[in-house]
Structure formats: C-alpha cells, structure tokens
Enzyme design. Sequence first.
Site, PDB file in Angstrom:
ATOM      1  N   ALA A 168     -57.470 -13.626  52.087  1.00 19.91           N
ATOM      2  CA  ALA A 168     -56.606 -13.589  50.906  1.00 19.91           C
ATOM      3  C   ALA A 168     -55.150 -13.815  51.308  1.00 19.91           C
ATOM      4  CB  ALA A 168     -56.751 -12.243  50.193  1.00 19.91           C
ATOM      5  N   GLY A 169     -54.729 -13.179  52.389  1.00 22.71           N
ATOM      6  CA  GLY A 169     -53.350 -13.311  52.842  1.00 22.71           C
ATOM      7  C   GLY A 169     -53.016 -14.738  53.249  1.00 22.71           C
TER       8      GLY A 169
ATOM      9  N   ARG B 115     -77.065  -6.005  43.853  1.00 26.52           N
ATOM     10  CA  ARG B 115     -77.055  -5.093  44.996  1.00 26.52           C
ATOM     11  C   ARG B 115     -77.214  -3.627  44.626  1.00 26.52           C
ATOM     12  NH1 ARG B 115     -72.300  -8.058  48.526  1.00 26.52           N
ATOM     13  NH2 ARG B 115     -73.646  -9.738  49.217  1.00 26.52           N
TER      14      ARG B 115
ATOM     15  N   HIS C 259     -70.131  -0.994  51.671  1.00 21.06           N
ATOM     16  CA  HIS C 259     -69.880  -2.380  52.033  1.00 21.06           C
ATOM     17  C   HIS C 259     -68.608  -2.953  51.414  1.00 21.06           C
ATOM     18  CE1 HIS C 259     -70.808  -6.487  53.116  1.00 21.06           C
ATOM     19  NE2 HIS C 259     -70.840  -6.871  51.857  1.00 21.06           N
TER      20      HIS C 259
END
Lengths: 243, 532
Positions: free
Chosen positions: B12-13, B271, B331
Amino acid sequence: MQIKVLRSKTNTHQSYTLPAGEIPLLNALMYIKETQDATLTFSAGCRASVCGTCAVRVNGREELACAYKVKPGDVIEPLQYHPILRDLKVDKDKAKETLQKGVTWLQSFQEASLTHEDEKRTEKQTDCILCDSCYSACPVFAVNPDFLGPFALTRAYRYSEDKRESNAKSIIDGVQSNGVWDCTLCGECTAVCPKGIDPKMDITMLRSASIKFGHSDPSFATQSFGTPDFGGGGFGFDPNAGF
Amino acid sequence: MVDVLVIGSGGAGLSAALAAKEAGASVLVIGKMYPTNSQTSMAQGGMNAALGNVNEDHVSLHIQDTVKSAHGLCDEDMVRQMCADAPQTVEWLERIGVPFSRLDNDKKGIGTVAQRQMGGASAKRACYAQDYTGLKILHTLYDTCLKEGIAFLDEHYLLNLIVPDDTIKGATFLDIRSGEIKQIDAKSVVIATGGYGSIYHGFTTNMYGATGDGVAAVLRAGGAVSDMEFIQFHPTALKHSCILISESARGEGGYLVNEAGERFVDELKPRDEVARAIFSQMKEGQRVFLDVRHLGEEKLMELLPQEMALCKMHEHVDPASDLIPIKPVAHYSMGGIDVDYALEVNGIKGCFAAGECSNAKVHGANRLGGNSLLEITTFGRFAGENAFKHAVYASSKPVDGTQRLKDEAEIKTLFAQEDSESFYTYREILGELFYEKVGIVRENGQLNEALEEVIAMQVAQKKMGISDKSRTNNQNLVEFLEFRNTLLLAPAIISAAIARDESRGAHFKVGFETENEAFRKHIVLQWKRETQ
C-alpha cells in the site's frame, strides 16, 4: 543443545543452550532473546521464507534462519560483505544501490502477448526475496566492492527477458561496468540461494545478450585483441597474425 | 518539508508513493524494516479483478460477492470503486512488469493473465503469480519506486503523529540504527502500516511486526478507528508453525477432511464459515487436514510451489502423498483506521490511510480472498493521489519540536523503567488469551474476562521494561514499543466485540448466533483529545 553466536560487541562467539528437539534457527534466536539475553540482536519477519529478512551464516554457509533447523554446535554469524550493525543484524543498504546502478526495472513498456511458456522463462528469477545470501557468498566482493552482485544481475536478467520490455539494450548496457564480466562464475551464489535461483546461469545469459548488443568481454579484449602484442602474449600463438 | 510522507513501505505504501510522485509530489517513504520485508510478501493466492479471462465474469459480480461476504457492513460505494478500478489496476501492474501467471489464449496484454477461483467468488477472478502473488507484486513495485527515484528511510519506527489543531504536520520516529528521535515535517501523510494480527502472537499467520503501529498512533493522535472486532481467521495454517497455506490450495480443488477422512464443509465457502466449521471439528476432538493429494505432484509443483516446500520443511509432510495438518489462526484485521471516501482519517485532516491498517469499509465483517492485494494497490494509489491534492493547499509552516521532545523524554523514561517482568512473557500470554477468548467463537463472559486480564496487563506494564540498554540497534526496545501498541489496541478490539451482541461474518458470539439488524452499523472508537 548448544549453539554459538558471534557477538559484535566483543567479537567473540557466545554459547547459548537450547532445549533438545527440532527447532528452526529463528525460533532458537527468539527463544534466547526472550528468555536468556535480550541484547542478542538479529532481524526477522515472516517466519515463512518469503520476506528475506533473516538470512545469516551457519557454519560458514548462508541460510534463512526461519528455514534452517538447528544442530548441536552450530556457529551462527552475520552475512559477509555487509557492514555489521549489531550481532547478526547487518546493513543491507547496498542492495538498493546495486539495484539502482543495475537499472533493474522495466525500462519501457510495450504490450505483448505473453504465454505460459513466457511466464516460465523468468519465473524462477522473480522468486527472489532479496535476502542477500548470494551477495554474502560471492567472493568477488572481497576484491571488488563495486560489483553489482548476483541478485541485481538476476533481476536485470528478469526484466531484459520480459517481452514487455521494448528497451532491453539499456538494461544490458547498464550491467557492463562492474557487472556481468566481473563475475568469476564460481557458482557460490547458486549454491546458497534459498529459493533455488541460479544467478550464475542468469549472468551467463546476460553475457550472451551483451555480445548480441555489441558488447564484449573487456578482460578478453585487453588480454588478446585489445593491444598490439606481436610477441604472442604467452598464448603460444600470435592472435594478430595474418592481419 | 516533504509534500507526502508515506509511513509504511509495503504494497500500500509503495503504491501510494508511486501515485503521489506521478501526480507531482515530493515523496518520502519511511518504514521500520526494508520495503521488501513487508507482510505483502506473504500474500499468496491472488488479486481479484473481473477480467473474465477464464470464464464469464463482470465487475457487478465482483461487487456482489464482496458485498455478500461483508455481511452488510461494507460501504457499497467504496466496494464499487475498488472493484470497478480492479481491471485498470491489473493493467497498471502489467505496465510496470508484474510477472503474472499466464494463459495460452493468443490474446494480448492483460487478456492473457491467468485467474483462479477463491472462496466466496462466483468466478475464476483472482490474478496470480503461482503462489507468490504478493511477493512478485511487492518487488515489482519496489523496482518501480527505484526507477522513479523515490526517497526511502528504512529502519525508522513510527512513534507519534504530529497533529496540532486536528491537522497533520508530520510524525516522530525512532531511528532504530542510531537510537535518535527524529521529527519529519510533511504537508500530508499516508499511513500504510499494516494490520494488527500479531496481537494473536503464536496464533497468527502474520509476521512478527504486524502490531498495528499506525492504528495505535492514530488513536493516540485523536483519530478514529472502527470495526476493530472483525478479525479474520484463515482456515488453513500449518498446525505447528501457523504458517499460511494459501486459499488457492482449496481454490484449485483441495479438500478439508477430519481424522475419519470425511469432508465436513464446502471448501469454497467464505473464510469465516470454513474457519468455524474447522473449529467445531477441533472442539469435538478431531484433527483436521487439508488434502491435495488428488491434484498430483506435477500440478502442485506448478500451482503451489511455496506451499509444497513449507509443508516439507515445517510439518514433514509431502502434500503429494500426505495429508497436511492444519488449524485456523488469526490472519487479517478487517477493521482499523476509520477513513472517509477520500481515505482521509476521520479526526485528522491531511492524514490518509490505506491497506490493512485502514478501514475503507470494503471488507466489512469478512474479507474475500484476493481482495487485500487489490485494496492495497488501488486504494494505495488513491490515497497517494489524495494526499498530493491535500499537500497542494496545505500550509508549509513547520511545527515546533514539542512532540519530538515529549517522545525523547518518554524513551528516556523507558530506558530507566523497572524491568522486573518480561514483556516477552506477556506477549505470549496476550496472544494465547486472544486466541482462546477473543477468537473464532466468542462469548460475553470470556470477553469480559479477557478485558480484565488486558487491563491488569496494562497496569503491570509499568514493571515491564527493556533489559537491553544500548541506544543503537535496540530491537528489544522496538519489540517493547510494538507490544505496547498491541496492548493499547487490545481493549478496543475486546470492547467492540462485547458491544456487538450478534454474529456477523468473522465475529461469532455464543448466545447471539444470528445477525441483528440493530447492529448493522460500525462501532467507531475515538479517544478524547487532551486539552492543553
């Protein structure tokens, strides 16, 4: 079970005792830090051999601490040819520099029709996690700190072979100085890569690409053809004979 | 003073940095490790985009699946933006050279990108690069950052955001190598510091450093966080090491079986449902395994080379011939820094947040596999662009060194603090406490007990300190600061879980097993700002 770790403050190997049983080296180092000696310093990240943070030398061979299983008497040391910041933690800034010098990125994009086979051509090379193991194992750094090094060259190869690259020549041009010709093809990098990459082969491939783009082995040039040497130059024959 | 300061150097950065730079900003990326060490390297399965390369697919179906999985807690406009942007994002990744896995279909460009099915998806939608998707995207982003000459400051640990008058002016950092406290002035900031899954220490697929440093810093600075109770448990982590076995193993046709060899759940459900099904098997005393033997060694080596090696290395099983012992562990943190439509942090002007640390309301109560790599790239870029826009009009008047001096004093105090109790012990206790009492199945009594224990731990924190007194390269200090952040976030997670008397997505509570319309809302937390 005992292992020895090279401590930077004293420059001696310090012994630590671990419980018996199978244990990854990283867990062993964590265990020591948490229970015996919080000053023991090392780098760690994912525990799953994919972030490249925890490479160290075990008995003189590069290993990912998270993947290596400790054996009694193991000697743990930091990577070679990296400034040691503290204990097993080294300065990896050079990685960025060599990648920059090697211009290891896609220079100029062109749309291409890539196939499964094209993907396979550099699949292995793109598995690189920049753990610096190959850099630590490479003997060229002992004599030439400016060498681009195995992973930067593997990465240059990756982009130069990509069909989306319309200017592979500029990558090849970028790896001529302190690059492909400075490698001794000893294969130490290949032997230690935790991801099974073969930088030696990549460098060989880059050499043939270099010749295609009009470059030549500079050492070969000075040894034989570069300077007029009518004395035969120890080769037993005169390379310029007939010209 | 830089225009855009990006804190965190993962996917993301780096995406934010590239977008801000492209827009014309001066950019500095600062992170506590090296960029390629980040959690993004661990993302395996794929990145969703409705390209329809393998079977019919549409952006609308991608939106539908995401909204369904979010259980009413996402913002449909944000989901629409992310899903609609996905094909363009893949196109952008294609242009910078991401080595996606390919199909032989004689098409050009992204038309040849292979796609696989993930849980909760109605089509083969996840673009991938074997099971190294995150690694290969991350490294290609990094190479592109080097190409664009983006400036990096590695090994700098975020201490605090500087926020006078509700507007960001920069942040303070511990230079891990030198031990110095540094102040970096910036016109705008992008926080991309990752999630807080490591609070489940010992019971998480996350890396050691996933301690929610940015989320904690936002809380301290008076910004808002939301949906903190929604923590995703991945159904298939290796039983002993908690190392992730990608969802693509099930996507490619792997089964979940119990000791009797019986399948007990549809493996392609989202999930949360799969994790709970496994958990209830375990509660009955059953061991649970992932079975991929029928896929054959050749296909396994082709599609899941990383998993094959990790199973052999850490569980001594060969997935081609053996069952893989697994358990569900923490997670992904769906909640985090509360942001608006521009990804600007609620409560802090000029400060944006992207990636796992941010709650852009696209995952809601349960994240779909393949949507996190998509979020970090599309919203990373969006945050970078918006940060630049803010920087254009932001004041360039620097602040004084008040925050830096405060932080210097605090670190000095830490060095002097009593160290009669090891925080490492408490890190383990906190991880286990969270897995047991703030885990896959929750219950109000246990949550209250957990809250009490956490508060007791916060009190005990005064007795914990660092035993390494070195100024330079003090990893002991960094780990203590990380632990303090998890301890700061812990009550926020538990309180939100207590407040939510219903079951929704990843949050499942005994006694309140169904969704309750009254709780179709975000639980937003914000600290009262000190008035000085």
